[in-house]
Design a protein around this motif. Sequence first.
Motif, PDB file in Angstrom:
ATOM      1  N   LEU A 209      43.102   6.882  36.998  1.00  0.00           N
ATOM      2  CA  LEU A 209      41.785   6.743  36.492  1.00  0.00           C
ATOM      3  C   LEU A 209      41.628   7.937  35.558  1.00  0.00           C
ATOM      4  O   LEU A 209      41.555   8.939  36.003  1.00  0.00           O
ATOM      5  CB  LEU A 209      40.884   6.684  37.501  1.00  0.00           C
ATOM      6  N   VAL A 210      41.152   7.672  34.238  1.00  0.00           N
ATOM      7  CA  VAL A 210      40.883   8.538  33.360  1.00  0.00           C
ATOM      8  C   VAL A 210      39.406   8.712  33.065  1.00  0.00           C
ATOM      9  O   VAL A 210      38.925   7.886  32.479  1.00  0.00           O
ATOM     10  CB  VAL A 210      41.698   8.120  31.778  1.00  0.00           C
ATOM     11  N   PRO A 211      38.783   9.910  33.527  1.00  0.00           N
ATOM     12  CA  PRO A 211      37.350   9.836  33.294  1.00  0.00           C
ATOM     13  C   PRO A 211      36.810  10.603  31.916  1.00  0.00           C
ATOM     14  O   PRO A 211      35.921  10.597  31.712  1.00  0.00           O
ATOM     15  CB  PRO A 211      37.047  10.549  34.483  1.00  0.00           C
ATOM     16  N   ALA A 212      37.737  11.116  31.359  1.00  0.00           N
ATOM     17  CA  ALA A 212      37.227  11.731  29.889  1.00  0.00           C
ATOM     18  C   ALA A 212      38.516  11.589  29.021  1.00  0.00           C
ATOM     19  O   ALA A 212      39.560  11.845  29.413  1.00  0.00           O
ATOM     20  CB  ALA A 212      36.902  13.093  30.078  1.00  0.00           C
ATOM     21  N   VAL A 213      38.270  11.179  27.815  1.00  0.00           N
ATOM     22  CA  VAL A 213      39.019  10.773  26.593  1.00  0.00           C
ATOM     23  C   VAL A 213      38.379  11.369  25.338  1.00  0.00           C
ATOM     24  O   VAL A 213      37.111  11.207  25.078  1.00  0.00           O
ATOM     25  CB  VAL A 213      39.399   9.472  26.573  1.00  0.00           C
ATOM     26  N   SER A 214      39.101  12.140  24.349  1.00  0.00           N
ATOM     27  CA  SER A 214      38.490  12.470  23.106  1.00  0.00           C
ATOM     28  C   SER A 214      39.888  12.401  22.168  1.00  0.00           C
ATOM     29  O   SER A 214      40.860  13.143  22.527  1.00  0.00           O
ATOM     30  CB  SER A 214      37.966  13.765  23.148  1.00  0.00           C
ATOM     31  N   VAL A 215      39.868  11.622  21.260  1.00  0.00           N
ATOM     32  CA  VAL A 215      40.632  11.545  20.229  1.00  0.00           C
ATOM     33  C   VAL A 215      39.934  12.160  18.789  1.00  0.00           C
ATOM     34  O   VAL A 215      40.466  12.808  18.095  1.00  0.00           O
ATOM     35  CB  VAL A 215      41.092  10.159  19.685  1.00  0.00           C
ATOM     36  N   VAL A 224      33.231  13.905  34.813  1.00  0.00           N
ATOM     37  CA  VAL A 224      34.096  14.941  35.602  1.00  0.00           C
ATOM     38  C   VAL A 224      33.210  16.154  36.637  1.00  0.00           C
ATOM     39  O   VAL A 224      33.447  16.217  37.459  1.00  0.00           O
ATOM     40  CB  VAL A 224      35.094  15.583  34.833  1.00  0.00           C
ATOM     41  N   ARG A 225      32.381  16.601  35.663  1.00  0.00           N
ATOM     42  CA  ARG A 225      31.504  17.450  36.137  1.00  0.00           C
ATOM     43  C   ARG A 225      30.761  17.248  37.369  1.00  0.00           C
ATOM     44  O   ARG A 225      30.241  17.819  38.506  1.00  0.00           O
ATOM     45  CB  ARG A 225      30.410  18.148  35.113  1.00  0.00           C
ATOM     46  N   ARG A 226      30.293  15.664  37.501  1.00  0.00           N
ATOM     47  CA  ARG A 226      29.386  15.135  38.403  1.00  0.00           C
ATOM     48  C   ARG A 226      30.188  15.090  39.816  1.00  0.00           C
ATOM     49  O   ARG A 226      29.807  15.323  40.994  1.00  0.00           O
ATOM     50  CB  ARG A 226      28.990  13.762  38.111  1.00  0.00           C
ATOM     51  N   PRO A 240      45.470  16.251  34.746  1.00  0.00           N
ATOM     52  CA  PRO A 240      46.371  15.202  34.070  1.00  0.00           C
ATOM     53  C   PRO A 240      45.397  14.173  33.513  1.00  0.00           C
ATOM     54  O   PRO A 240      45.801  13.484  32.744  1.00  0.00           O
ATOM     55  CB  PRO A 240      47.336  14.675  34.929  1.00  0.00           C
ATOM     56  N   SER A 241      44.329  13.821  34.175  1.00  0.00           N
ATOM     57  CA  SER A 241      43.170  12.597  33.855  1.00  0.00           C
ATOM     58  C   SER A 241      42.397  12.959  32.652  1.00  0.00           C
ATOM     59  O   SER A 241      41.718  12.020  32.226  1.00  0.00           O
ATOM     60  CB  SER A 241      42.661  12.110  35.107  1.00  0.00           C
ATOM     61  N   PHE A 266      46.989   2.773  32.999  1.00  0.00           N
ATOM     62  CA  PHE A 266      45.726   3.821  32.767  1.00  0.00           C
ATOM     63  C   PHE A 266      44.586   3.023  32.696  1.00  0.00           C
ATOM     64  O   PHE A 266      44.437   2.213  31.849  1.00  0.00           O
ATOM     65  CB  PHE A 266      46.071   4.519  31.749  1.00  0.00           C
ATOM     66  N   THR A 267      43.499   3.503  33.416  1.00  0.00           N
ATOM     67  CA  THR A 267      41.992   2.893  33.266  1.00  0.00           C
ATOM     68  C   THR A 267      41.166   3.844  32.777  1.00  0.00           C
ATOM     69  O   THR A 267      40.980   5.096  33.433  1.00  0.00           O
ATOM     70  CB  THR A 267      41.806   2.630  34.715  1.00  0.00           C
ATOM     71  N   VAL A 268      40.465   3.706  31.890  1.00  0.00           N
ATOM     72  CA  VAL A 268      39.399   4.307  31.237  1.00  0.00           C
ATOM     73  C   VAL A 268      37.877   3.892  31.595  1.00  0.00           C
ATOM     74  O   VAL A 268      37.921   2.874  32.024  1.00  0.00           O
ATOM     75  CB  VAL A 268      39.344   4.548  29.744  1.00  0.00           C
ATOM     76  N   LEU A 269      37.083   4.574  31.296  1.00  0.00           N
ATOM     77  CA  LEU A 269      35.778   4.155  31.379  1.00  0.00           C
ATOM     78  C   LEU A 269      35.207   3.388  30.150  1.00  0.00           C
ATOM     79  O   LEU A 269      35.742   3.629  29.057  1.00  0.00           O
ATOM     80  CB  LEU A 269      34.690   5.237  32.056  1.00  0.00           C
ATOM     81  N   ASP A 270      34.060   2.445  30.752  1.00  0.00           N
ATOM     82  CA  ASP A 270      33.725   1.898  29.296  1.00  0.00           C
ATOM     83  C   ASP A 270      33.111   2.770  28.127  1.00  0.00           C
ATOM     84  O   ASP A 270      33.113   2.640  27.039  1.00  0.00           O
ATOM     85  CB  ASP A 270      32.856   0.882  29.651  1.00  0.00           C
ATOM     86  N   LEU A 271      32.644   3.923  28.681  1.00  0.00           N
ATOM     87  CA  LEU A 271      32.053   5.080  27.645  1.00  0.00           C
ATOM     88  C   LEU A 271      33.170   5.368  26.697  1.00  0.00           C
ATOM     89  O   LEU A 271      32.847   5.798  25.575  1.00  0.00           O
ATOM     90  CB  LEU A 271      31.885   6.285  28.512  1.00  0.00           C
TER      91      LEU A 271
END
Length: 284
Positions: A209-215, A224-226, A240-241, A266-271
């Motif tokens: 599960l990937v909670p943060a992504v930036s391209v 992640v902070r929460r 790594p996530s 790999f699963t990302v959040l809709d955000l």
Amino acid sequence: MPRPFRFGVTMLADSGSRTVWQDKARQVEDLDYDVLLLPDHLSMPAPFPALLSAAEVTALRVGTSVLNAGFYRPALLARDVAEADQLTEGRLELGLGAGYAEAEFVAAGLPFPSAGKRLEHLADTVGELRRMFASGSPAVYQQPGPPLMLAGDGDRMLRLAATEADVVGFAGWSLAKPGVDPQKALAERVEFVRVAAGERFGRLELNLLVPAVSVSGELDLSVVRRTAPDLDDEHILRMPSVLYGSAQQIAETLHGYRQELGLTYFTVLDLHMTEFAKVIKQLR
């Protein structure tokens, strides 16, 4: 041949109207994801009705990420799972967890057992589902049943996943603790599953599960902070996530995860689904 990549989106936003929700599902499909997933919290849409609505207008696989087993009796859950599997013509994936939010149990009028008892109920639920589906009552579309994902980080949970699941899910942020190298922590958890699974390890699909992504350059770490309030940003960025860099750089990172750890789903959040779709283009 290495196992092919799969990509999912966990939908956190309210479904809104039927039209709005189905438009969101179409967007997930248009962005080339494989699976649309829903968590199981009282403040969010009821999983099965929303998944069936999404499946009506897309060819996506749909799944739960993850159902709180403590909310369900096995026979009632089996009925819902079997019907959803039939109505989606075998596109359902079933994710189960032990439940962790005491406030939700209280709000549902349910006792909040110890962690051990919650895990015991989860294991019993998995066994009962398998027994009922094998008996044909209720009848499932996929045989011997929808693919089962169990997600967690603790030894008991991962041992159950290694021996019973088709997909083992790792929640990357909960592996990161102050003073612990997050990359090594994930590698250790994967190795734990490898040993516990024995000869069936090669048949397991490993999910992160990937909670943060930036391209694009701006990285939103609020989720992640929460969930990991004790970690500073430097530590979070080593998780790594948490994926950031160019689409090509992130794609190379995921190739490394597949080669070194066997992670392929790999699963990302809709955000972040639009951002991560740029990475998917590099990996198809």
